[in-house]
Design a protein around this motif. Structure first.
Motif, short mmCIF file in Angstrom:
data_model
loop_
_atom_site.label_atom_id
_atom_site.label_comp_id
_atom_site.label_asym_id
_atom_site.label_seq_id
_atom_site.Cartn_x
_atom_site.Cartn_y
_atom_site.Cartn_z
N ARG A 46 -22.25 -28.53 0.70
CA ARG A 46 -22.93 -28.75 1.98
C ARG A 46 -24.32 -28.15 1.87
N PHE A 47 -25.34 -28.97 2.13
CA PHE A 47 -26.74 -28.61 1.98
C PHE A 47 -27.43 -28.83 3.32
N SER A 48 -28.17 -27.84 3.81
CA SER A 48 -28.80 -28.01 5.12
C SER A 48 -30.13 -27.25 5.22
N GLN A 49 -30.92 -27.67 6.18
CA GLN A 49 -32.19 -27.01 6.48
C GLN A 49 -31.99 -25.83 7.42
N ILE A 50 -30.96 -25.91 8.26
CA ILE A 50 -30.69 -24.86 9.23
C ILE A 50 -29.35 -24.20 8.92
N LYS A 51 -29.18 -22.98 9.43
CA LYS A 51 -27.98 -22.20 9.12
C LYS A 51 -26.84 -22.65 10.04
N ILE A 52 -26.03 -23.57 9.54
CA ILE A 52 -24.89 -24.11 10.28
C ILE A 52 -23.64 -23.99 9.43
N PRO A 53 -22.44 -24.00 10.07
CA PRO A 53 -21.21 -23.99 9.28
C PRO A 53 -21.18 -25.19 8.35
N PRO A 54 -20.61 -25.03 7.17
CA PRO A 54 -19.74 -23.95 6.75
C PRO A 54 -20.46 -22.72 6.18
N PHE A 55 -21.80 -22.73 6.11
CA PHE A 55 -22.51 -21.61 5.52
C PHE A 55 -22.10 -20.31 6.22
N GLY A 56 -21.59 -19.36 5.44
CA GLY A 56 -21.20 -18.07 5.97
C GLY A 56 -19.92 -18.05 6.78
#
Length: 129
Positions: free
Chosen positions: A26-36
């Motif tokens: 999962r790759f994103s510009q903003i800090k959204i799930p699942p990150f962290g």
């Protein structure tokens, strides 16, 4: 153990079921799930957009990157491209990302009867528990 609901393309689901796709990225510009939010032993329910939940997998391990540099993304691509099984154009479309989550997949199973999880929005990932 935490349960998650992830939205997947039909192709990604088939690659996971076949065992060819061994890592979900999962790759994103903003800090959204699942990150962290996702960890080892968590369960991920797989849902195709506009359809029912079709299966699940257990997360074996997670690698997360906060604002990776271009050389770090290039290294990720070289090291994990085969197991990520992403379309060729993916890397061109995601040259600049701020957050990366790599989830190594194990224990994949299909559902004969899909569990009911209420979701009516456009989020690609939801932490359920």
């Amino acid at each position: 153990m935490v349960r998650h609901l992830g939205i997947f393309t039909p192709d990604a689901v088939q690659l996971i079921f076949s065992g060819k796709k061994k890592i979900d990225g999962r790759f994103s510009q903003i800090k959204i799930p699942p990150f962290g939010k996702v960890g080892r032993g968590d369960q991920v329910l797989m849902k195709v957009a506009g359809e029912k939940i079709v299966g699940q997998f257990t997360v074996d391990r997670v690698l997360s990157f906060d604002h990776p540099q271009p050389e770090e993304l290039a290294l990720l691509r070289r090291k994990y491209a085969r197991d990520l099984e992403l379309p060729k154009t993916f890397w061109l479309d995601h040259e600049r990302v701020n957050y990366v989550t790599l989830m190594f997949i194990k224990s994949v199973s299909k559902f004969l009867v899909a569990p009911e999880v209420p979701k009516k929005d456009l989020r690609p990932w939801v932490v359920l528990e």
